[in-house]
Scaffold this motif. Structure first.
Motif, PDB file in Angstrom:
ATOM      1  N   LEU A   1      44.876  49.914  75.111  1.00 53.31           N
ATOM      2  CA  LEU A   1      46.088  48.800  75.096  1.00 53.31           C
ATOM      3  C   LEU A   1      47.107  49.316  74.308  1.00 53.31           C
ATOM      4  CD1 LEU A   1      44.106  45.224  74.828  1.00 53.31           C
ATOM      5  CD2 LEU A   1      45.461  46.161  76.631  1.00 53.31           C
ATOM      6  N   GLY A   2      47.225  49.852  73.221  1.00 54.34           N
ATOM      7  CA  GLY A   2      48.049  50.434  72.446  1.00 54.34           C
ATOM      8  C   GLY A   2      48.918  51.612  73.273  1.00 54.34           C
TER       9      GLY A   2
ATOM     10  N   ARG B   1      58.707  47.467  72.193  1.00 51.44           N
ATOM     11  CA  ARG B   1      59.372  46.976  70.860  1.00 51.44           C
ATOM     12  C   ARG B   1      58.162  46.344  70.096  1.00 51.44           C
ATOM     13  NH1 ARG B   1      63.574  42.750  73.597  1.00 51.44           N
ATOM     14  NH2 ARG B   1      61.849  41.201  74.023  1.00 51.44           N
ATOM     15  N   SER B   2      57.172  45.599  70.765  1.00 48.59           N
ATOM     16  CA  SER B   2      56.007  44.825  70.045  1.00 48.59           C
ATOM     17  C   SER B   2      54.805  45.283  70.622  1.00 48.59           C
ATOM     18  CB  SER B   2      56.456  43.228  70.601  1.00 48.59           C
ATOM     19  OG  SER B   2      57.711  42.712  70.107  1.00 48.59           O
ATOM     20  N   GLY B   3      54.883  46.592  70.936  1.00 49.76           N
ATOM     21  CA  GLY B   3      53.781  47.115  71.459  1.00 49.76           C
ATOM     22  C   GLY B   3      52.259  46.902  70.560  1.00 49.76           C
TER      23      GLY B   3
ATOM     24  N   ILE C   1      46.969  44.109  69.768  1.00 48.22           N
ATOM     25  CA  ILE C   1      46.140  43.362  69.020  1.00 48.22           C
ATOM     26  C   ILE C   1      45.943  42.081  69.750  1.00 48.22           C
ATOM     27  CG2 ILE C   1      45.810  42.226  66.759  1.00 48.22           C
ATOM     28  CD1 ILE C   1      47.451  44.693  65.524  1.00 48.22           C
ATOM     29  N   MET C   2      46.820  41.358  69.980  1.00 53.01           N
ATOM     30  CA  MET C   2      46.769  39.893  70.707  1.00 53.01           C
ATOM     31  C   MET C   2      46.325  40.027  72.024  1.00 53.01           C
ATOM     32  SD  MET C   2      50.585  38.868  69.896  1.00 53.01           S
ATOM     33  CE  MET C   2      50.499  37.049  70.222  1.00 53.01           C
ATOM     34  N   ILE C   3      46.178  40.945  73.061  1.00 52.51           N
ATOM     35  CA  ILE C   3      45.539  40.900  74.271  1.00 52.51           C
ATOM     36  C   ILE C   3      43.958  41.444  73.814  1.00 52.51           C
ATOM     37  CG2 ILE C   3      45.457  42.198  76.220  1.00 52.51           C
ATOM     38  CD1 ILE C   3      47.879  40.345  76.118  1.00 52.51           C
ATOM     39  N   ALA C   4      43.788  42.450  73.148  1.00 53.48           N
ATOM     40  CA  ALA C   4      42.512  42.637  72.717  1.00 53.48           C
ATOM     41  C   ALA C   4      41.576  41.564  72.055  1.00 53.48           C
ATOM     42  CB  ALA C   4      42.550  43.894  71.921  1.00 53.48           C
ATOM     43  N   LYS C   5      42.385  40.754  71.057  1.00 53.91           N
ATOM     44  CA  LYS C   5      41.572  39.674  70.685  1.00 53.91           C
ATOM     45  C   LYS C   5      41.321  38.388  71.618  1.00 53.91           C
ATOM     46  CE  LYS C   5      40.922  40.515  66.370  1.00 53.91           C
ATOM     47  NZ  LYS C   5      39.102  40.855  65.791  1.00 53.91           N
TER      48      LYS C   5
ATOM     49  N   ALA D   1      61.000  34.890  68.080  1.00 50.91           N
ATOM     50  CA  ALA D   1      61.259  34.529  69.312  1.00 50.91           C
ATOM     51  C   ALA D   1      60.972  35.617  70.371  1.00 50.91           C
ATOM     52  CB  ALA D   1      62.589  33.897  69.508  1.00 50.91           C
ATOM     53  N   ARG D   2      61.356  36.759  69.972  1.00 48.83           N
ATOM     54  CA  ARG D   2      61.095  37.923  71.225  1.00 48.83           C
ATOM     55  C   ARG D   2      59.752  38.274  71.648  1.00 48.83           C
ATOM     56  NH1 ARG D   2      64.908  42.904  70.017  1.00 48.83           N
ATOM     57  NH2 ARG D   2      63.579  43.295  68.210  1.00 48.83           N
ATOM     58  N   LEU D   3      58.921  38.194  70.316  1.00 51.66           N
ATOM     59  CA  LEU D   3      57.559  38.450  70.367  1.00 51.66           C
ATOM     60  C   LEU D   3      56.831  37.409  71.239  1.00 51.66           C
ATOM     61  CD1 LEU D   3      55.137  40.045  69.915  1.00 51.66           C
ATOM     62  CD2 LEU D   3      54.897  39.030  67.577  1.00 51.66           C
TER      63      LEU D   3
END
Length: 276
Positions: free
Chosen positions: A10-11, A18-20, A25-29, A54-56
Motif C-alpha cells: 500500500l505504501g 501527500r498523505s501516502g 497504514i489506515m487501509i492496512a489496519k 481536514a485534507r487527510l
C-alpha cells in the motif's frame, strides 16, 4: 510478516501522495480488522477514519469508499475550538458529502455539543440532504452603501423568526437596493434597507415601505401571513409572483430627496431623462 508486506504494498501504491504513508497504514489496519469480523460472519460494521487534518479526512474516506462496501461515518476529530473546528469539519465533510461519500456524520469541537448538532444540521440542509425546519436566512455583508444597523437587524430577524416561523421560508435581509434585488432572487420574503427605511417584498411583490424601527415587526407580520397562506394551500414556497424591480432610491427611500433638499447634490438633466 503478511501485515508488513501488505503495508509495504500500500505504501508503494500511495507513493508520492501527500498523505501516502498515513493512508497506507489506515487501509492496512481496516483490512486487518474487517478480515476478523468477516471471518466470523459479522457484517454490522460502520467505518470511521477520523483525523484532525481536514485534507487527510477527505483523502482517507475517498480511498476507503472505493475499497470497502460498508457505511461510512464521517468526522474530523480533535478539531479545536468552535471557530476552527466548524470550518475544518465543514471543509472536509461538505466535500465528501457533495461527492456522494458518507452515511452518517458528526461535527465535533471543544464547545457546547448543541452547537455541533446545529452546525451539522445546517450542513445537511445546505446540501439539500435534510429538510429544513424554520426559515432560511439570506443576508448581505457590510459595504459602504449600508444606511441601517444591518448586523443588529439580521440578528434580530433570525432570533425572532426562528421562534415564530416553522416553515422553511426563504427570507432575505439586504442592506441596499443596488445588489439586494439580485442577491435576494428566489426569496419568499425580502427587505431592502435604505436611508433609515426598509422596503418589504413578498415573492417579488412590494407590500410595504416602513421606517427602520418598524422593519422587524412588519417583516414578522408578512412572514406569518405568508406562512398561513402556504398552509392554507393558497401559495407555494419558492413560487415567485413577479420579478423584483429595484425600488427608486429617490422616490422610495428618501435619501436622494433629502440630499437634494440639503444641497449636497444637484439635480441635473441628461438626454433621455433625469439623473440626480
Amino acid at each position: 510478516r503478511d501485515k508488513q508486506k501488505r503495508q509495504e504494498e500500500l505504501g508503494a501504491y500511495f507513493e508520492g501522495h501527500r498523505s501516502g504513508h498515513l493512508l497506507a497504514i489506515m487501509i492496512a489496519k481496516l483490512e486487518e480488522y474487517l478480515d476478523i469480523f468477516e471471518a466470523r460472519d459479522f457484517h454490522d460494521v460502520a467505518i470511521s477514519a477520523k483525523s484532525m487534518d481536514a485534507r487527510l479526512v477527505i483523502d482517507a474516506y475517498t480511498e476507503i469508499s472505493k475499497r470497502f462496501d460498508y457505511p461510512l461515518h464521517l468526522g474530523v476529530t480533535h478539531a479545536g475550538t468552535r471557530e476552527t473546528g466548524s470550518i475544518r469539519s465543514i471543509a472536509a465533510l461538505g466535500t465528501l458529502l457533495a461527492n456522494g461519500i458518507g452515511d452518517t456524520i458528526r461535527i465535533s469541537y471543544a464547545s457546547d455539543p448543541v452547537y455541533e448538532v446545529e452546525d451539522g444540521v445546517e450542513l445537511l440542509c445546505s446540501l439539500d440532504m435534510r429538510p429544513r425546519k424554520g426559515i432560511e436566512l439570506i443576508a448581505c455583508p457590510t459595504c459602504g452603501r449600508i444606511q441601517v444597523d444591518l448586523f443588529t437587524l439580521v440578528e434580530d430577524v433570525k432570533r425572532t423568526l426562528d421562534a415564530e416561523i416553522e416553515l422553511p421560508i426563504k427570507v432575505a435581509v439586504m442592506g441596499c437596493i443596488v445588489n439586494g434585488p439580485g442577491e435576494a432572487e428566489g426569496a419568499d420574503v425580502a427587505v431592502f434597507a435604505g436611508d433609515r427605511r426598509g422596503i418589504i417584498y413578498v415573492q417579488g411583490e412590494k407590500v410595504a415601505n416602513v421606517p427602520e424601527a418598524e422593519i422587524l415587526d412588519r417583516l414578522l407580520q408578512e412572514c406569518k401571513t405568508f406562512e398561513a397562506r402556504v398552509e392554507a394551500g393558497e401559495i407555494e414556497l419558492g413560487q415567485k409572483v413577479v420579478d423584483i424591480v429595484p425600488p427608486d432610491p429617490i422616490g422610495e427611500l428618501g435619501s436622494g430627496v433629502e440630499k437634494i433638499r440639503s444641497g449636497l447634490v444637484e439635480r441635473v438633466t441628461i438626454e433621455g431623462g433625469r439623473a440626480d
